[in-house]
Design an enzyme around this catalytic site. Structure first.
Site, PDB file in Angstrom:
ATOM      1  N   HIS A   1      -6.233 -21.515   9.963  1.00 13.56           N
ATOM      2  CA  HIS A   1      -7.589 -21.908   9.575  1.00 13.56           C
ATOM      3  C   HIS A   1      -8.305 -20.776   8.841  1.00 13.56           C
ATOM      4  O   HIS A   1      -8.924 -20.990   7.793  1.00 13.56           O
ATOM      5  CB  HIS A   1      -8.426 -22.337  10.780  1.00 13.56           C
ATOM      6  CG  HIS A   1      -9.878 -22.420  10.427  1.00 13.56           C
ATOM      7  ND1 HIS A   1     -10.394 -23.479   9.705  1.00 13.56           N
ATOM      8  CD2 HIS A   1     -10.898 -21.536  10.578  1.00 13.56           C
ATOM      9  CE1 HIS A   1     -11.673 -23.251   9.463  1.00 13.56           C
ATOM     10  NE2 HIS A   1     -12.007 -22.078   9.984  1.00 13.56           N
TER      11      HIS A   1
ATOM     12  N   CYS B   1     -13.163 -28.387   6.378  1.00 11.89           N
ATOM     13  CA  CYS B   1     -11.929 -27.646   6.124  1.00 11.89           C
ATOM     14  C   CYS B   1     -10.726 -28.592   6.116  1.00 11.89           C
ATOM     15  O   CYS B   1     -10.666 -29.554   6.871  1.00 11.89           O
ATOM     16  CB  CYS B   1     -11.743 -26.570   7.189  1.00 11.89           C
ATOM     17  SG  CYS B   1     -10.243 -25.605   6.961  1.00 11.89           S
TER      18      CYS B   1
ATOM     19  N   CYS C   1      -7.519 -27.606   6.686  1.00 16.06           N
ATOM     20  CA  CYS C   1      -6.347 -27.066   7.388  1.00 16.06           C
ATOM     21  C   CYS C   1      -5.958 -27.939   8.574  1.00 16.06           C
ATOM     22  O   CYS C   1      -6.734 -28.772   9.041  1.00 16.06           O
ATOM     23  CB  CYS C   1      -6.604 -25.630   7.845  1.00 16.06           C
ATOM     24  SG  CYS C   1      -7.453 -25.512   9.430  1.00 16.06           S
TER      25      CYS C   1
ATOM     26  N   ASP D   1       0.856  -1.182   0.000  1.00 18.23           N
ATOM     27  CA  ASP D   1       0.000   0.000   0.000  1.00 18.23           C
ATOM     28  C   ASP D   1       0.896   1.238   0.000  1.00 18.23           C
ATOM     29  O   ASP D   1       2.123   1.135   0.046  1.00 18.23           O
ATOM     30  CB  ASP D   1      -0.995  -0.026   1.163  1.00 18.23           C
ATOM     31  CG  ASP D   1      -0.317   0.016   2.514  1.00 18.23           C
ATOM     32  OD1 ASP D   1       0.895   0.295   2.576  1.00 18.23           O
ATOM     33  OD2 ASP D   1      -0.999  -0.232   3.520  1.00 18.23           O
ATOM     34  N   SER D   2       0.279   2.410  -0.030  1.00 16.10           N
ATOM     35  CA  SER D   2       1.070   3.633  -0.204  1.00 16.10           C
ATOM     36  C   SER D   2       1.491   4.251   1.120  1.00 16.10           C
ATOM     37  O   SER D   2       2.286   5.182   1.146  1.00 16.10           O
ATOM     38  CB  SER D   2       0.242   4.653  -0.977  1.00 16.10           C
ATOM     39  OG  SER D   2      -0.799   5.138  -0.141  1.00 16.10           O
ATOM     40  N   GLY D   3       0.938   3.760   2.213  1.00 14.24           N
ATOM     41  CA  GLY D   3       1.245   4.326   3.520  1.00 14.24           C
ATOM     42  C   GLY D   3       0.249   5.372   3.969  1.00 14.24           C
ATOM     43  O   GLY D   3       0.138   5.660   5.166  1.00 14.24           O
ATOM     44  N   GLY D   4      -0.478   5.949   3.032  1.00 16.90           N
ATOM     45  CA  GLY D   4      -1.373   7.054   3.360  1.00 16.90           C
ATOM     46  C   GLY D   4      -2.443   6.684   4.372  1.00 16.90           C
ATOM     47  O   GLY D   4      -2.676   7.410   5.341  1.00 16.90           O
ATOM     48  N   PHE D   5      -3.077   5.562   4.161  1.00 20.98           N
ATOM     49  CA  PHE D   5      -4.166   5.152   5.046  1.00 20.98           C
ATOM     50  C   PHE D   5      -3.681   5.000   6.481  1.00 20.98           C
ATOM     51  O   PHE D   5      -4.303   5.500   7.420  1.00 20.98           O
ATOM     52  CB  PHE D   5      -4.786   3.836   4.561  1.00 20.98           C
ATOM     53  CG  PHE D   5      -5.901   3.347   5.433  1.00 20.98           C
ATOM     54  CD1 PHE D   5      -7.166   3.923   5.353  1.00 20.98           C
ATOM     55  CD2 PHE D   5      -5.700   2.323   6.350  1.00 20.98           C
ATOM     56  CE1 PHE D   5      -8.204   3.479   6.170  1.00 20.98           C
ATOM     57  CE2 PHE D   5      -6.736   1.880   7.169  1.00 20.98           C
ATOM     58  CZ  PHE D   5      -7.983   2.458   7.068  1.00 20.98           C
TER      59      PHE D   5
ATOM     60  N   CYS E   1      -8.176 -28.013  11.698  1.00 19.22           N
ATOM     61  CA  CYS E   1      -9.403 -28.808  11.572  1.00 19.22           C
ATOM     62  C   CYS E   1      -9.135 -30.304  11.412  1.00 19.22           C
ATOM     63  O   CYS E   1      -9.921 -31.134  11.854  1.00 19.22           O
ATOM     64  CB  CYS E   1     -10.240 -28.291  10.405  1.00 19.22           C
ATOM     65  SG  CYS E   1     -10.903 -26.639  10.710  1.00 19.22           S
TER      66      CYS E   1
ATOM     67  N   ASP F   1      -7.916  -7.325   0.091  1.00 19.58           N
ATOM     68  CA  ASP F   1      -7.005  -7.566   1.212  1.00 19.58           C
ATOM     69  C   ASP F   1      -7.740  -7.171   2.478  1.00 19.58           C
ATOM     70  O   ASP F   1      -8.589  -6.272   2.452  1.00 19.58           O
ATOM     71  CB  ASP F   1      -5.734  -6.700   1.124  1.00 19.58           C
ATOM     72  CG  ASP F   1      -5.991  -5.299   1.651  1.00 19.58           C
ATOM     73  OD1 ASP F   1      -6.631  -4.515   0.923  1.00 19.58           O
ATOM     74  OD2 ASP F   1      -5.602  -5.001   2.797  1.00 19.58           O
TER      75      ASP F   1
ATOM     76  N   ASP G   1      -2.554   8.229  -1.855  1.00 18.84           N
ATOM     77  CA  ASP G   1      -3.828   8.945  -1.863  1.00 18.84           C
ATOM     78  C   ASP G   1      -4.250   9.296  -0.449  1.00 18.84           C
ATOM     79  O   ASP G   1      -3.627   8.882   0.518  1.00 18.84           O
ATOM     80  CB  ASP G   1      -4.923   8.086  -2.520  1.00 18.84           C
ATOM     81  CG  ASP G   1      -5.275   6.870  -1.679  1.00 18.84           C
ATOM     82  OD1 ASP G   1      -4.443   6.461  -0.838  1.00 18.84           O
ATOM     83  OD2 ASP G   1      -6.378   6.325  -1.854  1.00 18.84           O
TER      84      ASP G   1
ATOM     85  N   GLY H   1     -11.479   4.154  -0.094  1.00 13.90           N
ATOM     86  CA  GLY H   1     -12.478   4.923   0.622  1.00 13.90           C
ATOM     87  C   GLY H   1     -13.735   4.158   0.963  1.00 13.90           C
ATOM     88  O   GLY H   1     -14.749   4.749   1.322  1.00 13.90           O
TER      89      GLY H   1
ATOM     90  N   GLN I   1     -11.321   7.383  -5.666  1.00 16.23           N
ATOM     91  CA  GLN I   1     -11.960   7.904  -4.460  1.00 16.23           C
ATOM     92  C   GLN I   1     -13.288   8.561  -4.840  1.00 16.23           C
ATOM     93  O   GLN I   1     -13.744   8.399  -5.974  1.00 16.23           O
ATOM     94  CB  GLN I   1     -11.017   8.899  -3.750  1.00 16.23           C
ATOM     95  CG  GLN I   1      -9.780   8.252  -3.125  1.00 16.23           C
ATOM     96  CD  GLN I   1     -10.086   7.411  -1.886  1.00 16.23           C
ATOM     97  OE1 GLN I   1     -11.204   7.418  -1.357  1.00 16.23           O
ATOM     98  NE2 GLN I   1      -9.081   6.646  -1.429  1.00 16.23           N
TER      99      GLN I   1
END
Lengths: 377, 377
Positions: free
Chosen positions: A336, A305, A307, A93-97, A310, A267, A147, A217, A190
């Site tokens: 899991h 499942c 995994c 990511d860009s770091g902004g958030f 489980c 994500d 952004d 956003g 946005q």
């Protein structure tokens, strides 16, 4: 592996798309879920275990990595993929958030954001140019434009102003990006929940010809209904032959609904964070393993499942680990949850392939609504 | 697998012994180190990862398990091996040591110990009979007699009184033990650092014909010299054809020295606990990975080690994980430390086989004394 970053659209089912993103570091089958590897680790998981759940790409956080261990250090150690031993593509990511949600004493100007580190109080300045440079130093396969994530709620005026700043930053981000074969950069749409602003944003980004486009956003408190309706008028505006990434989403039902509205990539920290707080996602909804009802239960968490949690352990054992605050409890539940998310994406891809996504979604809703298995008598 | 619990002496080199312990749940090559799985988990490790380091047996703690999840619950869930998915033998301690070190409001009488749980303050009574019953419910492959670990320092009179109580409890423990094919019970020699008391204790235990014998009351602050000299006069008194287990030991150099004084089995929290506090054991001594000198170091922790932490990651990465308090840091360092301990035991066994243990020990001391590799310029 490929030397051209490209999105291959294989099939559609309504607005949903089956595709592949080809990158320098491997191919991503979409719709795809990207586990979050905040500080150069998907928490409580070894990278080979993340891969074994079916994940083909993970996300790294520019904000965390610029503070520790620093982008220059990661670069000197061979880039993020080598540093953390992830054998596949990485999106950063860009770091902004996170500057806006984690850092202290933030000051936003046309140039960028000045802030204090939440770790040690040190001062930093992040601009579109510096964000893109950091992501380059990290050797990110997919670089995100810098952004401002417009807070919710915002008036039309606030949302417009914020979006237009992001669009000016998008232009600077695009200029700062160093194109390399098999690497790509995504622009971020946005405009909050306003159709005219989303349209204006998409048009501004289209002019910059990014390798992919994200919807930003959302998942900021607007609720599922507003998120879905925003997607419904936004994704049809987006280029057909570029991947579409919905940032920071979400719950299993959010993923199903967003795929049906034309999204390819996701994500979210939910599966990993929940795995550290006793919350499990299953085919019959969420289960809180801290609850005493599980203390004598010899049954698996989710019988369908595959995994390790489980297949090899009882609910009673998982409950015991959680009550004793054992690290293995976090390891098994995280595994899991990631397996559940990847199984869900695999199911979605199969359903699009066979043109039966609506049926899949109906069955998914039904199963989730059934709720957890009844306690043993 | 075998239906007879027995110790097979294969070779000696001075006082050191190469052997095998055959049990209902698998064979243990000795000298052996047993990782500690306190609360039904070797902390921060999956059982298959513990096994992959070379561990053939692990230890479980009666005190912790009787409080959570309780012995009756473990029994209902198929015993400790099934509960925690450990495919091999398990040794359980008697609970006595931890009652005295962890519980609150302890009261010791001829009958046993009354105490309050350190978890929730609940009251419990532990006797030789109840300890053996709990270990039976846990389905321990090797059950330990219930004893009092004599504190250090102790006068001869205090040590004698404490040892004689333990010997009366040993008799009650032996009576309470339910013999089953391939299962065994170990008696515990006490007597602090006094030769006459250790002799009296061994003789009392010999009369009870246990399947194995432990040396207790060491590694409680007496120092390595006193521990070694106590072993030197104690192990020659012990039966030749039964395994000998030194409880709660120890550092790598302690293991080498104790093997040279006739010990076959060890357990200690040191490799696992250190793995959670940034301390690594290497062929060149201990390394504190929290130290900033590692922050840019691309080299492996221990170039001769085969574990994942050493093969797949740099010191810089491990340092980063530790600084960020990431769970993966604890996972990787624990794995490394357990691998180091098992590699050490493998080296010791090979040296006894070839009759060159003294040479191995000299080389071990030399390597440890070299200290960590020099920082990069």
């Amino acid at each position: 592996m490929t030397h051209v970053f490209r999105y291959e659209l294989l099939k559609t089912d309504g607005a949903a798309r089956l595709g592949r993103v080809h990158t320098a570091h491997g191919t991503i089958d979409t719709p795809a879920f990207m586990p979050v590897g905040t500080a150069a680790t998907v928490k409580a998981m070894r990278p080979e275990e993340v891969r074994a759940t079916g994940a083909q790409i993970i996300l790294g956080n520019t904000y965390h990595l610029m503070l520790r261990p620093t982008a220059e250090r990661v670069a000197a150690l061979g880039g993020l993929r080598n540093f953390m031993n992830w054998r596949g593509p990485i999106l950063t990511d860009s770091g902004g958030f996170q500057v806006m949600s984690l850092a202290k004493l933030r000051k936003l100007t046309e140039d960028g954001v000045t802030f204090q580190s939440h770790v040690d109080g040190s001062r930093h300045h992040l601009t579109p140019e510096r964000s893109i440079e950091i992501q380059h130093l990290l050797d990110a396969t997919i670089t995100m434009a810098f952004d401002e994530c417009t807070p919710f709620p915002a008036t039309h005026e606030q949302a417009a102003e914020s979006m237009r700043l992001s669009m000016r930053w998008a232009e600077r981000s695009r200029k700062a990006f160093v194109a390399r074969p098999g690497y790509g950069q995504f622009g971020i749409v946005q405009g909050s929940v306003f159709e005219d602003l989303r349209r204006e944003s998409v048009e501004a980004l289209n002019a910059l010809d990014y390798e992919g486009y994200a919807v930003g956003g959302l998942a900021v408190g607007e609720g599922q209904e507003a998120m879905f309706s925003t997607l419904e008028f936004t994704t049809p505006l987006m280029p057909q032959h570029k991947p579409r990434y919905l940032m920071g989403v979400g719950k299993p039902a959010d993923l199903v609904g967003a795929v049906m509205r034309g999204i390819d990539m996701f994500d979210c920290v939910l599966p990993t964070r929940s795995g550290r707080t006793a919350q499990a996602f299953t085919r019959r909804g969420t289960v809180n393993l801290r609850n005493a009802r599980h203390s004598d239960d010899p049954r698996p968490l989710d019988a369908e499942c595959s995994c390790a949690a489980c297949r090899q352990y009882s609910r009673a054992y998982l409950h015991h680990l959680i009550r004793c605050e054992e690290i293995l409890g976090m390891m098994l539940l995280t595994q899991h949850n990631l397996q559940y998310y990847q199984d869900l994406m695999r199911g979605i891809r199969g359903a699009i392939q066979e043109g039966r996504l609506a049926e899949f979604a109906a069955r998914f809703d039904e199963d989730q609504a059934r709720g957890d298995i009844a306690p043993l008598a």
